[in-house]
Design a protein around this motif. Sequence first.
Motif, PDB file in Angstrom:
ATOM      1  N   PHE A  79       1.003  -0.951  -0.204  1.00  0.00           N
ATOM      2  CA  PHE A  79       0.032  -0.179   0.258  1.00  0.00           C
ATOM      3  C   PHE A  79       0.695   1.374   0.508  1.00  0.00           C
ATOM      4  O   PHE A  79       0.199   1.660   0.389  1.00  0.00           O
ATOM      5  N   HIS A  80       2.137   1.171  -0.415  1.00  0.00           N
ATOM      6  CA  HIS A  80       3.167   2.419  -0.544  1.00  0.00           C
ATOM      7  C   HIS A  80       2.434   2.507  -1.974  1.00  0.00           C
ATOM      8  O   HIS A  80       2.394   2.680  -2.526  1.00  0.00           O
ATOM      9  N   TRP A  81       3.008   4.232  -1.477  1.00  0.00           N
ATOM     10  CA  TRP A  81       2.547   5.376  -3.571  1.00  0.00           C
ATOM     11  C   TRP A  81       3.947   5.107  -3.914  1.00  0.00           C
ATOM     12  O   TRP A  81       5.091   5.920  -3.537  1.00  0.00           O
ATOM     13  N   ILE A  82       3.550   4.940  -5.083  1.00  0.00           N
ATOM     14  CA  ILE A  82       5.296   5.469  -6.157  1.00  0.00           C
ATOM     15  C   ILE A  82       4.268   6.261  -7.541  1.00  0.00           C
ATOM     16  O   ILE A  82       3.498   5.885  -7.721  1.00  0.00           O
ATOM     17  N   SER A  83       6.292   6.147  -7.658  1.00  0.00           N
ATOM     18  CA  SER A  83       6.101   7.560  -8.904  1.00  0.00           C
ATOM     19  C   SER A  83       7.200   6.125  -9.698  1.00  0.00           C
ATOM     20  O   SER A  83       8.074   6.238  -9.482  1.00  0.00           O
ATOM     21  N   GLN A  84       7.132   7.167 -11.427  1.00  0.00           N
ATOM     22  CA  GLN A  84       7.137   6.606 -12.093  1.00  0.00           C
ATOM     23  C   GLN A  84       8.471   7.952 -13.148  1.00  0.00           C
ATOM     24  O   GLN A  84       7.146   8.621 -13.427  1.00  0.00           O
ATOM     25  N   TRP A  85       9.441   7.481 -13.365  1.00  0.00           N
ATOM     26  CA  TRP A  85       9.963   8.299 -14.402  1.00  0.00           C
ATOM     27  C   TRP A  85      10.004   8.668 -15.851  1.00  0.00           C
ATOM     28  O   TRP A  85       9.238   7.118 -16.391  1.00  0.00           O
ATOM     29  N   ASN A  86       9.066   9.897 -15.745  1.00  0.00           N
ATOM     30  CA  ASN A  86       8.867   9.324 -18.021  1.00  0.00           C
ATOM     31  C   ASN A  86       9.475   9.598 -17.998  1.00  0.00           C
ATOM     32  O   ASN A  86       9.005   9.889 -19.675  1.00  0.00           O
ATOM     33  N   SER A  93       2.240   6.805  -9.831  1.00  0.00           N
ATOM     34  CA  SER A  93       1.781   5.170 -10.580  1.00  0.00           C
ATOM     35  C   SER A  93       1.054   4.460  -9.089  1.00  0.00           C
ATOM     36  O   SER A  93       0.807   4.994  -8.412  1.00  0.00           O
ATOM     37  N   CYS A  94       1.134   3.132 -10.043  1.00  0.00           N
ATOM     38  CA  CYS A  94       0.875   1.800  -8.554  1.00  0.00           C
ATOM     39  C   CYS A  94       1.956   0.352  -8.836  1.00  0.00           C
ATOM     40  O   CYS A  94       2.800   0.945 -10.055  1.00  0.00           O
ATOM     41  N   LEU A  95       1.713   0.004  -7.720  1.00  0.00           N
ATOM     42  CA  LEU A  95       2.861  -1.013  -7.746  1.00  0.00           C
ATOM     43  C   LEU A  95       1.782  -2.611  -8.924  1.00  0.00           C
ATOM     44  O   LEU A  95       2.810  -2.886  -9.077  1.00  0.00           O
ATOM     45  N   THR A  96       0.624  -1.931  -8.911  1.00  0.00           N
ATOM     46  CA  THR A  96       0.332  -2.938 -10.514  1.00  0.00           C
ATOM     47  C   THR A  96       0.688  -2.943 -11.746  1.00  0.00           C
ATOM     48  O   THR A  96       1.074  -4.066 -11.820  1.00  0.00           O
ATOM     49  N   LYS A 146      -7.778  -1.892 -14.378  1.00  0.00           N
ATOM     50  CA  LYS A 146      -7.152  -2.881 -14.712  1.00  0.00           C
ATOM     51  C   LYS A 146      -7.247  -4.083 -14.676  1.00  0.00           C
ATOM     52  O   LYS A 146      -8.556  -4.437 -13.821  1.00  0.00           O
ATOM     53  N   GLU A 147      -7.545  -5.038 -16.163  1.00  0.00           N
ATOM     54  CA  GLU A 147      -7.896  -6.096 -15.989  1.00  0.00           C
ATOM     55  C   GLU A 147      -7.322  -7.095 -14.809  1.00  0.00           C
ATOM     56  O   GLU A 147      -6.721  -7.479 -14.192  1.00  0.00           O
ATOM     57  N   ASN A 148      -8.257  -7.533 -13.689  1.00  0.00           N
ATOM     58  CA  ASN A 148      -8.134  -8.873 -12.857  1.00  0.00           C
ATOM     59  C   ASN A 148      -7.391  -7.357 -11.369  1.00  0.00           C
ATOM     60  O   ASN A 148      -7.106  -8.193 -10.603  1.00  0.00           O
ATOM     61  N   THR A 149      -7.864  -6.842 -11.177  1.00  0.00           N
ATOM     62  CA  THR A 149      -7.223  -6.547  -9.981  1.00  0.00           C
ATOM     63  C   THR A 149      -8.728  -5.767  -8.911  1.00  0.00           C
ATOM     64  O   THR A 149     -10.046  -5.190  -9.509  1.00  0.00           O
ATOM     65  N   MET A 150      -8.515  -5.513  -7.779  1.00  0.00           N
ATOM     66  CA  MET A 150      -9.407  -5.169  -7.346  1.00  0.00           C
ATOM     67  C   MET A 150      -9.473  -3.506  -6.142  1.00  0.00           C
ATOM     68  O   MET A 150      -8.030  -3.279  -6.499  1.00  0.00           O
ATOM     69  N   VAL A 151     -10.404  -3.074  -6.025  1.00  0.00           N
ATOM     70  CA  VAL A 151     -10.521  -1.823  -5.653  1.00  0.00           C
ATOM     71  C   VAL A 151     -10.044  -2.145  -3.770  1.00  0.00           C
ATOM     72  O   VAL A 151     -10.760  -2.799  -3.185  1.00  0.00           O
ATOM     73  N   ILE A 152      -8.798  -1.975  -3.343  1.00  0.00           N
ATOM     74  CA  ILE A 152      -8.344  -2.040  -1.702  1.00  0.00           C
ATOM     75  C   ILE A 152      -8.236  -0.776  -1.179  1.00  0.00           C
ATOM     76  O   ILE A 152      -7.216  -0.039  -1.500  1.00  0.00           O
ATOM     77  N   ILE A 153      -8.906  -0.654  -0.193  1.00  0.00           N
ATOM     78  CA  ILE A 153      -9.348   1.214   0.470  1.00  0.00           C
ATOM     79  C   ILE A 153      -7.984   0.083   1.987  1.00  0.00           C
ATOM     80  O   ILE A 153      -8.862   0.001   2.858  1.00  0.00           O
ATOM     81  N   ASP A 154      -6.797   1.633   2.313  1.00  0.00           N
ATOM     82  CA  ASP A 154      -6.900   1.996   3.328  1.00  0.00           C
ATOM     83  C   ASP A 154      -5.830   2.962   3.896  1.00  0.00           C
ATOM     84  O   ASP A 154      -6.414   3.579   3.174  1.00  0.00           O
ATOM     85  N   LYS A 155      -5.613   3.323   4.706  1.00  0.00           N
ATOM     86  CA  LYS A 155      -5.291   4.250   5.703  1.00  0.00           C
ATOM     87  C   LYS A 155      -4.782   5.356   4.575  1.00  0.00           C
ATOM     88  O   LYS A 155      -4.597   6.346   4.174  1.00  0.00           O
ATOM     89  N   SER A 156      -3.583   4.415   3.549  1.00  0.00           N
ATOM     90  CA  SER A 156      -3.115   5.764   2.860  1.00  0.00           C
ATOM     91  C   SER A 156      -3.653   6.520   1.586  1.00  0.00           C
ATOM     92  O   SER A 156      -3.113   6.577   1.013  1.00  0.00           O
ATOM     93  N   GLY A 157      -4.989   5.557   1.688  1.00  0.00           N
ATOM     94  CA  GLY A 157      -5.677   5.736   0.088  1.00  0.00           C
ATOM     95  C   GLY A 157      -6.702   4.948  -0.647  1.00  0.00           C
ATOM     96  O   GLY A 157      -6.696   3.609   0.476  1.00  0.00           O
ATOM     97  N   VAL A 158      -6.835   5.081  -1.669  1.00  0.00           N
ATOM     98  CA  VAL A 158      -8.280   3.971  -2.681  1.00  0.00           C
ATOM     99  C   VAL A 158      -6.132   3.136  -3.388  1.00  0.00           C
ATOM    100  O   VAL A 158      -6.674   4.114  -4.700  1.00  0.00           O
TER     101      VAL A 158
END
Length: 601
Positions: A79-86, A93-96, A146-158
């Motif tokens: 549930f960490h938030w990540i960013s990707q260099w473009n 971005s996200c871990l998925t 994204k296909e085959n993903t679930m919405v998971i709500i954590d204290k860090s966000g959605v």
Amino acid sequence: MPTGPCLALPRNHRPFSQFGRQLLGKTFMTMLMSQTKAHSCLCNYQKPWRDGVYKCQDCLGEPLYCTGCCRSQHHHNPFHWISQWNGQFFEQSCLTQAGLVIHLGHDGKQCPALADRWDLFEGDEHEDQLEPEDLPFVSGPEFQPKENTMVIIDKSGVHRLEIRCCDCPNALSPDIQMFRHGFFPASFNRPKTAFTFRVLDDFLLDDLECGTSVMNYYSKLRQMTSSMFPHLVPDRYRELMRVARQWRQLKTMKWHGFGHRSDIPSTGELALFCPACPQPGINVLVAGDESLDDDDKNSPSWKYTRSFVMDGNFKAEHLHPIKPFDEVWLSDGLGFMVGKDRYKMHLAEAADMVEKSSCNNHRAVNQANAARHKLESTGIGGVACARHGCFVPHSMVDFQKGERRAARHNMEGISRAVTFYDINCQYNKHFRARVDASRFLEMMQDLTIIPGIGLWHVHGHQDSCYVRYASNFIDGIGRIDGEIMETLWARLNLISPAARGMSSPHRQECLDYQMNDSNFCKMIHMKRTLCCKYKLAMNGITESGKAFDRLDEAAPAHLKTEWSARERRAQSSRLNDPEAMDEYEINIKKGESTSIVSIDV
């Protein structure tokens, strides 16, 4: 510029002055801007930009990762938030996107029997449909399901994460697998949304301490997910409201020991009570030469006396429910609020008489004669122990019209009770007659109830009420003001605005939870509170003893004998004839008028 002690900055200004120097020197700003540039990965991969550079905002120091390192480092932190260099800047971005998959079972590894289990999660919940004109030009992954993903709500966000269940022949159902791994599914048949235990605990704490509503809390989560486009984050407000109620019920049953019992909680069993008030069979062990009877000479009357304070709170109003037929009750009558069915039958049979006060014009009497047709209840009322301030289980009621209440909890064998109520001079007049006339009210026949009025409210009554109902004139009650209920309403008023429009069962659960926490806080501070009161009482005994001895020595013996006899007569007759307490009234003879004095002269 002159300097000196007179020009020294106040202590609270010094950190801001140091911050200003660092800001002007561009130290902080330079370091902040350097974090937006791409560097090499921690694994020393020489050309991470070909593989994709990720930066984690939640890891300490915001390190940079290549795709493989990002995936492996966050296997236990999904549930960490990540960013990707473009190529120009770090884009959210996200871990998925980094290929992270959460496998339930087999210690986090992929199930060997897994084929494609995702069909279990399809068709139960609707997918959010976003209009093209609502999508931003730079669209983060939270807006692109994204296909085959679930919405998971954590204290860090959605979050949107890919979750795979175990597909072994003896595997548990998907909802049970998710629950064992700390996910509470929003539905139990093919779930597509789940809440982490962390976010549910965090919401209950926010609701308890800050009075945060479900809508405000979920709005905060959407802002944490995307501060630019929070309206595009999946809306799971209703799911959170439903799951939070279920989680609160589970936690309450666990705290009260029902995790180790197979029976269902009964009336008042999901509520804590005062550990210091006498409760036979719980904290009272009677010796062989004494009993709980008020007439027992070996046991003073005050030792096993229960003291209660009753009051109403007209800020805790409740609107009529929109869909009463669709309400689901989880803990009706199991906590502090009384059961709805029995209470409604009692109100239907109770005589609704307009009472005229024989004392001053009190608000509580007027509220009993006033109706508010837009409200299902005009407030709440209840009972607490007068000495320690703990709510009594199964004693809180909704006011349909005015103040009505009753209390009885672990009182088997108690023969004496003192009740404090703002208008006890009116309420206690026909109390036993009302109890005897009702099929739904019960009271022990050998219970002696001594009525009292709090020391603050009694001064708003007629002068005669002071000696008849003030705690100073109640034998064995000790030093008590009878006003502690006023301080307890502050905790409940914190959630009253949010509870005003809730459904009836949801409101009852929130009030029960708040009162349970209030009693728990009283319990954990009981040792310190009682020790402080004991020290004050010992000092008070010494000072008052000296004053009493001086008064006793100065009074004639025959007057002391007469006063003692009059006191015993007044105390024994106070229940049937409150006017007998007028013996304590100070008789002040008025002075002669000026005209009479002039004539005598």
